[in-house]
Design an enzyme around this catalytic site. Structure first.
Site, PDB file in Angstrom:
ATOM      1  N   GLY A   9       2.365  -2.872   4.144  1.00 40.32           N
ATOM      2  CA  GLY A   9       3.174  -3.647   3.834  1.00 40.32           C
ATOM      3  C   GLY A   9       2.001  -5.608   4.552  1.00 40.32           C
ATOM      4  CB  CYS A  45      -0.781  -0.236   1.129  1.00 37.76           C
ATOM      5  SG  CYS A  45      -1.390  -0.995   1.444  1.00 37.76           S
TER       6      CYS A  45
END
Length: 632
Positions: free
Chosen positions: A78, A2
Site C-alpha cells: 500500500g 505490492c
C-alpha cells in the site's frame, strides 16, 4: 502497490528448512501484484514475503524492511500518503531513518505508539510486522479495506496473504467450501467480510488490527465512520471546506516517483478528480473505455472533461462482445467468486491505463459518502409507497408495474419496478440489500437440491447486513443505510473489483474520496446535504460545479455495465448450457436442474429478466470449475 504473504509457527519453534521454498511459492503466485522484485525473510518461527511494485523510493524501498535498530521487520502492501509528516514527528522524538520510504514509518510508528500508530496513518494498506523482542506479529488493514488481507490458523501455523491463491501453496493448509457460504454468495454476489469463500480462511475487516502472540489471536478496531451531526456552518462554508479537503486528498495521492493518471469514466466523481488534478499538475493523463453500443457508452462525456482540462486523453472503444469473450477468463482469475459483470470493462481499462502509467486515481467512494446511488432515492420512495393504502398499492400500483416495458438495454423499467417493490416490502435494514441481491431466500429454497431451511431465513442469510446496519451510531434508518453501504457494498464489491482488476495488470489505483479527513467530513454531514429532494450528491455537486462541464453536472449516474441480459441468450448461451445444464448440475449435486432450467427458459423467452440470477450462478460455476474445491 505490492503483494504480501507469510506464516508464523504459533508455538515459537523454528520453521523447517523447506520454509523458504514454501514462502517463495506463495509470493511467486503474487507476481502480478509486484513485478519489480521479490523479497524473502525466514528466521526462527517467522517467514515474511513480499512482491514489489515500485512507486516511492525506487532505489532503497525494498522489503521485507527492517527497522534501523533491528528490532522489527515488516512486509507492507500500500501507500501511507502522510508519511512525511509522520516521519518528521518521529524524528523529533529521536527516531532515525535509513530510507525515504513510507514503509519505514510503519516500523518506527509501531515502536513509538504500538497499535495506536494506525490512528496516524492516512492511506491504503495491509501489512504484517514481526517484533523480534516481544515475538509478536502485528497485522493491520486500512480504514476502508482497499488492500486485501486473508489469514488462517491451521495445524499450529498462522498464515496470511494478499490473495487466497497464495495460501494454497503452503503445505498443511486446507481449503474447503461450506454450502452456506455459497448460499450467501448467491444472495450478495460476493462473500461478505469477515468470511471468505473457504471456511478455514478469514478476511481481516477494514480499520482493524490483528496481534498474534503465543499462539493466540487478538483483533481490535481503530476507526469507524462518524455519525452525522448538526452543523452551524453555512452552506457556502461547507462547500469551501469540502473543496479544500478534496483538493488535499487528491494532492496527497499524486505523490509518486512513477507516472500517474486518472480513470475518467465521464461520470461526476472521476471528472471531479480529473479537474482537481489538472489544477495541481500540467497536462495530466486521462483514460477511458467506450462501447460501440450507444446504450452503454459514456465516452463522449469523458472526452468533454478531457477537452475542458486539456488532458492527454487515451480512449479505447470496444465492441461489447470483446467483454463477453473475456468474462470467463477474468472470473476464474479472481481468488473469490465476484458476480459483477463490470469486471470486464474495469479489467480492460486497467490494461489500457497500465500501458502509459503505473498509478491511476479514480472516483470510488463518492457514491457511498454522498448518496449517489438510485437506491437511496428508492429508500425514500419506499417510505411513501408503504404509507399508501393497501388497496392502492396492491390494486393499482403493483399491477401497473407488472406490465411496464422490458428491455435488454441499460434501462429496464419492468425489472426496475419489480426490484423496487421487492425491496419496499422488506424491513428498513434489509431494503437496499434486497435491491442488490441476486437470489433471494425464496428463490434459493427452490434452487438447492437439499436447501438449508434455517440458514435461508432472511435474518440468517443476511445477518452480515443486519450487523453492519445495527453497528452504526447514526440516529436515522437512512443514515444507518449510508453506513451499511459504505462498510459492506463498497468494501466487498467495489473495492475488491478495482483492486483485483488493476493488480492483474500491476497498476496501482488510488481513491481520493476515501481520504480519512474527507470521508469523516462527508460522513458527519446531515442527510439533506447529500440527498436533497431528488438531487443526489447535493453538496458535492454545488461545491465542485465549476470543475465540471454543464452536461456532466446535470446527468444521471450511469453504471459501468455491459449487455449481459442479451449475452446470456446468445454469446454466452453455450457456456450457460454447459455449466448450468442438467448433466453438469446432476454430477455436481448442488442445484436442482429443473429449477435452474426454469430460470434459463424464463430469461430466454423474455418473460422475466433473469440476468442477475443466471449471471451469478454462472460465475459460481466458472469459479468452482476452475478451483475445484471440496464442498461439504
Amino acid at each position: 502497490m505490492c503483494g504480501i504473504a507469510g506464516f508464523v509457527q504459533a508455538s515459537g519453534e523454528s520453521l523447517p528448512a523447506e520454509a523458504t521454498g514454501w514462502l517463495s511459492a506463495m509470493t511467486g503466485c503474487l507476481a502480478h501484484r509486484g513485478p519489480d522484485g521479490q523479497g524473502l525473510l525466514v528466521e526462527g518461527p517467522v517467514a515474511l514475503g513480499h512482491r514489489r511494485l515500485s512507486i516511492i523510493d525506487l532505489s532503497t524501498g525494498g522489503q521485507p524492511m527492517e527497522h534501523v535498530s533491528g528490532r522489527c521487520v515488516v512486509t507492507f502492501n500500500g501507500e501511507i500518503y502522510n508519511y512525511q509528516d509522520i516521519r518528521a514527528e518521529l524524528e523529533a522524538k529521536g527516531h532515525s531513518f535509513a530510507t525515504h520510504s513510507d514503509t519505514e514509518v510503519i516500523l518506527a510508528g509501531w515502536l513509538e505508539w504500538g497499535p495506536r500508530c494506525l490512528e496516524r496513518f492516512e492511506g491504503m494498506f495491509a501489512f504484517a510486522l514481526w517484533d523480534r523482542t516481544t515475538r509478536t506479529l502485528f497485522c493491520a488493514r486500512d480504514r476502508f479495506g482497499k488492500k486485501p488481507f486473508f489469514y488462517t490458523l491451521q495445524n499450529g501455523r498462522f498464515a496470511f496473504a494478499s490473495e487466497l491463491s497464495a495460501l494454497s501453496h503452503l503445505p498443511g493448509v486446507s481449503l474447503s467450501v461450506d454450502p452456506r457460504t455459497l448460499a450467501r454468495f448467491l444472495a450478495y454476489e460476493y462473500v461478505p467480510t469477515p468470511d471468505s469463500i473457504y471456511r478455514e480462511v478469514r478476511k481481516l475487516p477494514p480499520s482493524h488490527w490483528l496481534i498474534l502472540q503465543g499462539g493466540n489471536i487478538t483483533l481490535g478496531s481503530y476507526w469507524d465512520l462518524p455519525a452525522p451531526e448538526p452543523t452551524r456552518a453555512s452552506e457556502q462554508e461547507l462547500c469551501e471546506e469540502l473543496r479544500r479537503l478534496l483538493t488535499q486528498a487528491v494532492k496527497r495521492r499524486m505523490i509518486s516517483d512513477v507516472p500517474l493518471g486518472v480513470f475518467l469514466s465521464g461520470g461526476i466523481d472521476s471528472s471531479i478528480v480529473a479537474g482537481l488534478m489538472a489544477g495541481l499538475a500540467p497536462r495530466i493523463k486521462t483514460f477511458s473505455i467506450g462501447f460501440q453500443e450507444a446504450s452503454y457508452d459514456e465516452s463522449a462525456y469523458a472526452r468533454s472533461v478531457a477537452k475542458m482540462w486539456n488532458t492527454e486523453h487515451h480512449e479505447h472503444i470496444l465492441c461489447a462482445e470483446d467483454c463477453a469473450d473475456l468474462l470467463p477468463e477474468i472470473v476464474t482469475r479472481f481468488d473469490e467468486p465476484m458476480a459483477d459483470p463490470s469486471i470486464a470493462p474495469t479489467y480492460l481499462l486497467s490494461r489500457v491505463t497500465r500501458e502509459k502509467v503505473t498509478v491511476a486515481l479514480g472516483g470510488d467512494g463518492a457514491d457511498e459518502l454522498f448518496a449517489g446511488y438510485e437506491h437511496f432515492l428508492g429508500f425514500k420512495a419506499a417510505g411513501f409507497y408503504n404509507a399508501l393504502p393497501s388497496l392502492l398499492r396492491r390494486g393499482v400500483i403493483d399491477p401497473i408495474c407488472a406490465v411496464l416495458p422490458a428491455s435488454e438495454g441499460y434501462v429496464n423499467l419492468r425489472l426496475g419496478a419489480a426490484t423496487f417493490l421487492a425491496g419496499a416490502r422488506q424491513p428498513r435494514w434489509l431494503r437496499i440489500q434486497t435491491w442488490l441481491s441476486a437470489l433471494h431466500p425464496e428463490q434459493q429454497e427452490k434452487l438447492w437440491l437439499t436447501p438449508d431451511h434455517s440458514f435461508l431465513s432472511r435474518n440468517t442469510l443476511y445477518s452480515s447486513t443486519r450487523r453492519t446496519f445495527d453497528r452504526s451510531s447514526a440516529s436515522t434508518d437512512m443514515e444507518r443505510t449510508f453506513h451499511a453501504y459504505a462498510r459492506q457494498f463498497l468494501l466487498d464489491y467495489i473495492l475488491v473489483k478495482v483492486d483485483r482488476c488493476t493488480m492483474m495488470h500491476s497498476l496501482e489505483a488510488r481513491a481520493p474520496f476515501l481520504d480519512r479527513d474527507f470521508a469523516e467530513f462527508a460522513s458527519r454531514l446531515p442527510t439533506h446535504y447529500k440527498l436533497r429532494g431528488l438531487t443526489r450528491k447535493f453538496l458535492l455537486k454545488k461545491a465542485m460545479a465549476d470543475v465540471l462541464p454543464p452536461e456532466i453536472l446535470t446527468r444521471n449516474k450511469r453504471g459501468f455495465l455491459i449487455p449481459v441480459a442479451r449475452w446470456l441468450r446468445d454469446k454466452l448461451k453455450p457456456l450457460v448450457e454447459d455449466l448450468l445444464g442438467e448433466t453438469h448440475l446432476r454430477q455436481q449435486g448442488l442445484f436442482d436442474p429443473k429449477a435452474v432450467r426454469a430460470l434459463i427458459d424464463e430469461h430466454g423467452t423474455g418473460k422475466i429478466d433473469r440476468r442477475k440470477e443466471l449471471w451469478t450462478l454462472l460465475v459460481l460455476q466458472l469459479w468452482l470449475k476452475h478451483n475445484n474445491p471440496s464442498i461439504s
